[in-house]
Design a protein around this motif. Sequence first.
Motif, mmCIF file in Angstrom:
data_model
loop_
_atom_site.group_PDB
_atom_site.id
_atom_site.type_symbol
_atom_site.label_atom_id
_atom_site.label_comp_id
_atom_site.label_asym_id
_atom_site.label_seq_id
_atom_site.Cartn_x
_atom_site.Cartn_y
_atom_site.Cartn_z
ATOM 1 N N ARG A 287 -1.457 6.006 2.035
ATOM 2 C CA ARG A 287 -0.062 5.558 1.908
ATOM 3 C C ARG A 287 0.345 5.361 0.452
ATOM 4 O O ARG A 287 1.508 5.515 0.104
ATOM 5 N N ARG A 288 -0.643 5.046 -0.395
ATOM 6 C CA ARG A 288 -0.375 4.907 -1.827
ATOM 7 C C ARG A 288 0.253 6.192 -2.381
ATOM 8 O O ARG A 288 1.278 6.160 -3.047
ATOM 9 N N SER B 98 11.355 -6.554 -3.108
ATOM 10 C CA SER B 98 11.078 -6.565 -4.547
ATOM 11 C C SER B 98 10.763 -7.966 -5.055
ATOM 12 O O SER B 98 10.442 -8.136 -6.231
ATOM 13 N N LYS B 100 8.578 -11.095 -5.840
ATOM 14 C CA LYS B 100 7.139 -11.160 -6.113
ATOM 15 C C LYS B 100 6.528 -12.241 -5.228
ATOM 16 O O LYS B 100 6.300 -13.355 -5.658
ATOM 17 N N ARG B 102 3.705 -12.996 -1.717
ATOM 18 C CA ARG B 102 2.537 -12.430 -1.037
ATOM 19 C C ARG B 102 2.961 -11.610 0.185
ATOM 20 O O ARG B 102 3.940 -11.935 0.836
ATOM 21 N N LYS B 105 3.468 -5.905 0.193
ATOM 22 C CA LYS B 105 2.907 -4.552 0.385
ATOM 23 C C LYS B 105 2.743 -4.246 1.874
ATOM 24 O O LYS B 105 2.977 -3.118 2.308
ATOM 25 N N GLU B 108 6.098 -3.485 3.260
ATOM 26 C CA GLU B 108 6.530 -2.163 2.801
ATOM 27 C C GLU B 108 5.862 -1.066 3.639
ATOM 28 O O GLU B 108 6.520 -0.115 4.060
ATOM 29 N N SER B 109 4.558 -1.230 3.887
ATOM 30 C CA SER B 109 3.835 -0.232 4.678
ATOM 31 C C SER B 109 4.404 -0.130 6.086
ATOM 32 O O SER B 109 4.486 0.957 6.653
#
Lengths: 301, 299
Positions: A287-288, B98, B100, B102, B105, B108-109
């Motif tokens: 995914r990166r 966006s 900052k 925890r 990510k 986002e995935s």
Amino acid sequence: MAQPLTFATSKSNKVLRQVAVYLFLSLGALFMIFPFYWMISGSFKTYQEIVTSPIVWIPATISLVNYQEALSVAPFIIYLQNTVIVAVANSILTLLTTILAAFAFSQFTFKGRDTLFALLLATLMIPSELLIITNYSTVVQLGRWNKTLTETFSVIPQVIGIDTYGALIVPFIASIFYIYLLRQFFNQIPRQLYLAAKVDGCSDWKYMWTIMVPNSINALITIGLFNFIASWNAYIWPLLVTNNVEMRVLSIGLRYFTGEAGSEYHLLMAAGTFVVMPLLVLYLFTRRFIIAGVARSGIKG
Amino acid sequence: MVGLSKRKQYTQAFLYLFPAVFLIGLWVIYPVYGSIRMSFFTEWNLFTQEGTGFGLDNYIKVWNDSQFQLALSNTLVYTFWVVPVSIAASLIIAVLLSNKMRGMKVFESIFFLPYITNIIAIGLAFRFIFHSRVGAITGVFNLLGLEPIGWLNDPEWALITLIIFGVWGGLAFKIVIFMAGLQNIDPQYYQAAKIDGAGRMKTFFRISLPLLAPIVAYITVISLIGSIKVYVEIIGIFGGGSSGAGPANSALSIVYYVYQKFYQESLPTIAAAASVMMFGFILIITIVQLWINRRRLTV
């Protein structure tokens, strides 16, 4: 100014704000992920659990019996095999044509280079729907010529035409968009390196494979992945150029299976999961590259 | 250049470029000519590649076809909703992601998942979610004591269901592009805003949004073009084949119309005319965008 007071409120404000952010994102994430949950959980439900009211949110047991049944009703293993063959061949051949063309556009100077490049870039505006109609008849035509050749010289195989791998692969192995992307990467490699290599007697061919390609490995992985994903999920072209069950790819097999299975949702969910899962696993590990690739290039998918 | 004669340079460039240029010529440039030519003939022989009855008949027929008009109006309604809703939602999500904090990510995935997902396959999941008897939404409606809605079989609702599916599928790409845009904003702007005591909302509307304007424009064009070409989503959620584009063709789109004419009704020249018209719409959008871009540059 009442400094300490502002500080205190701003701190509790910050916590409140963070909670709100998490709450909103969780709701959004639920919206995004629920279809996957519903599909995967549905693939483990019995027919009874599907039709019963009130609705069963979590299947009582996890068993692969729906997968076994779906796979016995339609040849999904053959579909999977075809999809993998087409997607892998597609990615490798696209990388080859892209590397060659991007190298020429970035390193060689010849008259008409920029005009040719601009002309090719302009084709990005053309919707594939316009192309498919003519491309279909091109494939039929090429298939007929190929057949005549095969009948005359038996050593020549049937490589293109309706129901061939060639028809599924060849129209998608050159993309000006990928050439454009890779050319940008190639352009970042200092020109002096090329001139120095030339002075040392290094051929263009060798320079391309030993310097340019290894230095652009990230871009190449991204291009390969995008091609693989696009090929895996392609629908309309494989539908048009395959009639034989043995030549179907997963998307097409799934579409026909949907017609046959009707509203047997436990089987449909198993088949759907079977089609989606390989790419989900691929995504988990890459995914990166994929997300960075979209961010950098704006590939719509 | 380093010791190569002009002719040799040409030969070399030719050899490197030949595979890509030949293939693009055969599968992209030639068919533009081929399809436009085909669109002017009323009869077409697939094997001889010759047509009879040259003229504008196909265009007149398509334009006056009530099915095409339905397809056009459905596509416009779909675009009217999907484009602004998905842009607004993805911009908000991108701004929040966006932060900052925890776990961003992971979020986002998750938000990116639809991008890699087979639309035909996940369309089945949507069918199962929106099913008027056994679907998940019907389950929730039953719990709340609401009347179930015929999301998939009521012509009044079918297009709305398609719009929800379209928004779901369109967010991933836009979120990633917006996040990249937000990352590229020079942090000095935010520091300056902070010193001036601007709040978060004010900072967003006065700094982030204006600086994102070119990206918003880019996304708008891409997503307009994408929405005009809506097709696979319809197959995914309503199934293809004899069932048509939703109940009473209520989710018929332009591209669906093109393929229906080409694949199911074997009328390639009608399909070609309809696809040339669609190309025309896309060309207009592209030209308007280029014109706006140029104006922005010169002003």
